[in-house]
Write a protein that holds these residues in place. Structure first.
Motif, PDB file in Angstrom:
ATOM      1  N   VAL A 252      40.847  38.300  33.744  1.00  0.00           N
ATOM      2  CA  VAL A 252      40.107  37.287  32.958  1.00  0.00           C
ATOM      3  C   VAL A 252      38.807  37.468  33.387  1.00  0.00           C
ATOM      4  O   VAL A 252      38.214  37.650  34.398  1.00  0.00           O
ATOM      5  CB  VAL A 252      40.372  35.921  33.223  1.00  0.00           C
ATOM      6  N   PRO A 253      37.930  37.811  32.168  1.00  0.00           N
ATOM      7  CA  PRO A 253      36.432  38.192  32.535  1.00  0.00           C
ATOM      8  C   PRO A 253      35.679  37.094  33.147  1.00  0.00           C
ATOM      9  O   PRO A 253      34.776  37.432  33.975  1.00  0.00           O
ATOM     10  CB  PRO A 253      35.996  38.376  30.983  1.00  0.00           C
ATOM     11  N   LYS A 254      35.773  35.963  32.970  1.00  0.00           N
ATOM     12  CA  LYS A 254      34.982  34.889  33.551  1.00  0.00           C
ATOM     13  C   LYS A 254      35.655  34.060  34.760  1.00  0.00           C
ATOM     14  O   LYS A 254      34.916  33.356  35.236  1.00  0.00           O
ATOM     15  CB  LYS A 254      34.486  33.734  32.497  1.00  0.00           C
ATOM     16  N   ALA A 255      36.727  34.891  35.152  1.00  0.00           N
ATOM     17  CA  ALA A 255      37.288  34.293  36.478  1.00  0.00           C
ATOM     18  C   ALA A 255      36.512  34.735  37.744  1.00  0.00           C
ATOM     19  O   ALA A 255      36.017  35.960  37.808  1.00  0.00           O
ATOM     20  CB  ALA A 255      38.640  34.812  36.640  1.00  0.00           C
ATOM     21  N   PRO A 256      36.206  33.800  38.784  1.00  0.00           N
ATOM     22  CA  PRO A 256      35.480  34.418  39.738  1.00  0.00           C
ATOM     23  C   PRO A 256      36.078  35.211  40.539  1.00  0.00           C
ATOM     24  O   PRO A 256      37.200  35.314  40.519  1.00  0.00           O
ATOM     25  CB  PRO A 256      35.179  32.772  40.785  1.00  0.00           C
ATOM     26  N   SER A 257      35.042  36.156  41.297  1.00  0.00           N
ATOM     27  CA  SER A 257      35.781  37.166  42.180  1.00  0.00           C
ATOM     28  C   SER A 257      36.878  36.558  43.038  1.00  0.00           C
ATOM     29  O   SER A 257      36.662  35.533  43.735  1.00  0.00           O
ATOM     30  CB  SER A 257      34.663  37.886  42.873  1.00  0.00           C
ATOM     31  N   GLN A 259      39.760  35.213  42.546  1.00  0.00           N
ATOM     32  CA  GLN A 259      40.623  33.955  42.112  1.00  0.00           C
ATOM     33  C   GLN A 259      41.383  34.590  40.942  1.00  0.00           C
ATOM     34  O   GLN A 259      40.828  35.392  39.894  1.00  0.00           O
ATOM     35  CB  GLN A 259      39.784  32.914  41.651  1.00  0.00           C
ATOM     36  N   LEU A 260      42.438  34.074  40.716  1.00  0.00           N
ATOM     37  CA  LEU A 260      43.392  34.384  39.504  1.00  0.00           C
ATOM     38  C   LEU A 260      43.782  33.194  38.563  1.00  0.00           C
ATOM     39  O   LEU A 260      43.458  32.090  39.285  1.00  0.00           O
ATOM     40  CB  LEU A 260      44.649  34.725  39.821  1.00  0.00           C
ATOM     41  N   VAL A 261      43.642  33.446  37.321  1.00  0.00           N
ATOM     42  CA  VAL A 261      44.078  32.113  36.431  1.00  0.00           C
ATOM     43  C   VAL A 261      45.571  32.415  36.294  1.00  0.00           C
ATOM     44  O   VAL A 261      46.286  33.003  35.738  1.00  0.00           O
ATOM     45  CB  VAL A 261      43.394  32.522  35.190  1.00  0.00           C
ATOM     46  N   TYR A 356      44.603  34.702  30.707  1.00  0.00           N
ATOM     47  CA  TYR A 356      45.206  34.259  32.228  1.00  0.00           C
ATOM     48  C   TYR A 356      45.628  35.286  32.712  1.00  0.00           C
ATOM     49  O   TYR A 356      46.002  36.498  32.208  1.00  0.00           O
ATOM     50  CB  TYR A 356      46.040  33.097  32.066  1.00  0.00           C
ATOM     51  N   ASP A 357      46.110  35.318  33.960  1.00  0.00           N
ATOM     52  CA  ASP A 357      46.824  36.274  34.830  1.00  0.00           C
ATOM     53  C   ASP A 357      48.093  36.364  35.315  1.00  0.00           C
ATOM     54  O   ASP A 357      48.930  37.215  35.039  1.00  0.00           O
ATOM     55  CB  ASP A 357      46.071  36.672  36.416  1.00  0.00           C
TER      56      ASP A 357
END
Length: 531
Positions: A252-257, A259-261, A356-357
């Motif tokens: 996910v491009p905007k996911a913080p380093s 962390q997974l969505v 999402y992941d």
């Protein structure tokens, strides 16, 4: 949506997941009656694969699957007094399609009535197998309204999803639902499947004090892919069987380093996780075997596997009876019975543009009491607050181990024996990928970076436009200068200025041959212009 023919997964998707050749021996139980003095709605459970409840549509009671991963309502059979809107629709799910005409009829859930609720009347459900024998005759989507295909098809409030309509017309109510899923085959569990709207199951009020985990909103361009999606904790989102965090980079491009969505989806029997995560869970189990036909790991049924997810600073252990399942009739390649690894690798690019992941389905949700607060996701609602999720852990790790020993090992505590010891990390097995799966994974990685690709394309276009404008401006300046140099009385300071006599200001005139006295006419163009 689920990725098994008989284990449905009803997350609305744009790329079908591969179907798996496994089956569940179903045994149906009657849905408990709702108490007239309680706002808790009873939920039926078919072999840990389907969770369903009753609604009333056009005066007819219909059993529908509860699906937090989609947002539309559809039923089979006939609905008395239903009005055809003249619109048709096909809803595509990971295991099949639900196609039909859109009707409206009075709808009722938990004593709340909506007069003209839109729904899809489906005549052919063959792609979902025999859903009636599995305990339900339709599906109610409990996701955000923006994900509803009916909402996008119809104008007016009637097209809004059922839950949205209920919250919309009861503005004073709290815009949340809660869901609790039971675990069949677990003698130690006292949890009953229950569903509520705007209230909490008695005895579980502590959920209100749990962290409010913000719902990760998708880009407006892709709001059809908006689900109940939340971020795992940084760097420790998933703890594997060896007690160490499982490392994985989000798509996910905007996911913080770090962390997974994760999407919370009650319509998925088997959680869908990145392939490397599934391998980390099952690849070090002695005797584990990858099943090409099931597209999942097979493990010895006596193998206790620990997995924990972390959200909002709280740990949510998964019951070992949910990490591997004996509900599927699967066997190892040598014919010996096996248990199915429930955390299945995502086998195709189904997340629209990488939103999402992973999808945490029923095998995870049985371990939490889940509260989903819609906030400002209610179309036409009054709330301005952001949506959030609250999770209350239901799994006691010590009690879960005892349950596993009783169910899988016939009461003999063999979990620490050498045959169940994990292999060294260097001997971890990895599930193979087909060329089609590799291509799908590559496509997903490309699509997941669509904001950067779009931004890059815009920058290139702007640079090209700017370059063209600059060239046009330069050309106009050169033309203007040429005209100024050639005009009578114009400046003679250019490099090709008119020749003059050093001793006189009189202009030298070229005489044509033959002694003619006619002056040589000035050439209208610029004979010496640079090319």
């Amino acid at each position: 949506m689920r990725s098994l023919p008989l284990v449905h997964s009803f997350l609305l998707t744009f790329s079908p997941l591969s179907a798996l050749a496994v089956s569940i021996p179903f045994s149906l139980r009657n849905l408990p009656r709702q108490s007239s003095s309680s706002s808790v709605i009873p939920v039926g459970n078919t072999q840990n694969a389907f969770y369903y409840s009753n609604i009333t549509l056009g005066g007819r009671q219909v059993s529908v699957m509860l699906d937090t991963g989609s947002s539309d309502l559809w039923v089979t059979g006939s609905v008395p007094g239903a009005q055809n809107t003249g619109n048709s629709l096909t809803l595509s799910y990971a295991v099949g399609n639900a196609a039909g005409d859109i009707y409206t009829a009075p709808f009722q859930l938990d004593g709340v009535t909506v007069q003209d609720q839109a729904f899809l009347l489906v005549s052919n459900t063959s792609t979902f197998s025999n859903i009636h024998s599995e305990g339900y005759d339709g599906l109610i989507g409990l996701g955000p309204n923006s994900g509803s295909s009916i909402y996008k098809k119809l104008s007016g409030d009637s097209g809004n999803c059922a839950i949205n309509r209920i919250f919309q017309q009861n503005a004073s109510s709290n815009n949340y639902i809660t869901l609790m899923l039971s675990r069949s085959g677990d003698p130690g569990s006292q949890i009953a499947s229950q569903f509520t709207m705007s209230s909490i199951v008695p005895g579980f009020e502590n959920i209100a004090s749990q962290p409010q985990i913000p719902v990760e909103k998708v880009y407006k361009l892709t709001d059809k892919d908006q689900h109940w999606q939340i971020l795992t904790d940084k760097d420790v989102g998933i703890i594997g069987p060896d007690g160490q965090p499982i490392q994985y980079d989000s798509i996910v491009p905007k996911a913080p380093s770090g962390q997974l969505v994760a999407v919370l989806d009650s319509g998925f029997t088997l959680p869908q996780v990145p392939r490397s995560v599934s391998d980390a869970i099952y690849g070090r189990v002695q005797g584990a075997e990858w099943s090409p036909s099931s597209q999942a790991w097979l493990v010895p049924c006596g193998q206790l596997i620990n997995v924990t997810f972390n959200f909002g600073g709280i740990s949510y252990p998964v019951h070992p009876l949910d990490v591997s399942s004996s509900d599927f009739s699967v066997s190892f390649s040598n014919g010996n019975p096996a248990c199915l690894g429930t955390f299945q690798p995502i086998s195709s690019a189904f997340s629209l543009l990488g939103e999402y992941d992973m999808i945490l389905g029923m095998a995870f949700l049985r371990n939490t009491y889940t509260l989903l607060n819609f906030g400002n996701l209610v179309q036409g609602g009054l709330s301005s607050s952001n949506p959030y999720v609250q999770l209350l852990s239901l799994t006691d790790e010590t009690a879960a181990v005892n349950d596993f020993i009783q169910v899988r090992l016939n009461g003999q505590n063999l979990i620490n024996s050498s045959q169940y010891a994990l292999l060294p990390a260097s001997q971890e097995q990895h599930s193979p990928e087909t060329e089609a799966q590799k291509k799908a994974q590559y496509e997903e990685e490309v699509l997941s970076h669509w904001p950067y690709i779009l931004a890059g394309c815009l920058v290139v276009v702007l640079l090209l436009v700017g370059y063209c404008i600059w060239r046009c401006c330069c050309r106009r300046k050169r033309l203007a200068k040429k005209k100024a140099d050639l005009a009578p009385g114009g400046s003679a300071t250019g490099p090709y200025a008119q020749l003059q006599d050093s001793g006189s200001a009189a202009t030298l005139v070229m005489k044509p041959m033959g002694g003619s006295k006619a002056d040589f006419k000035e050439y209208d163009g610029d004979a010496f212009a640079r090319r």
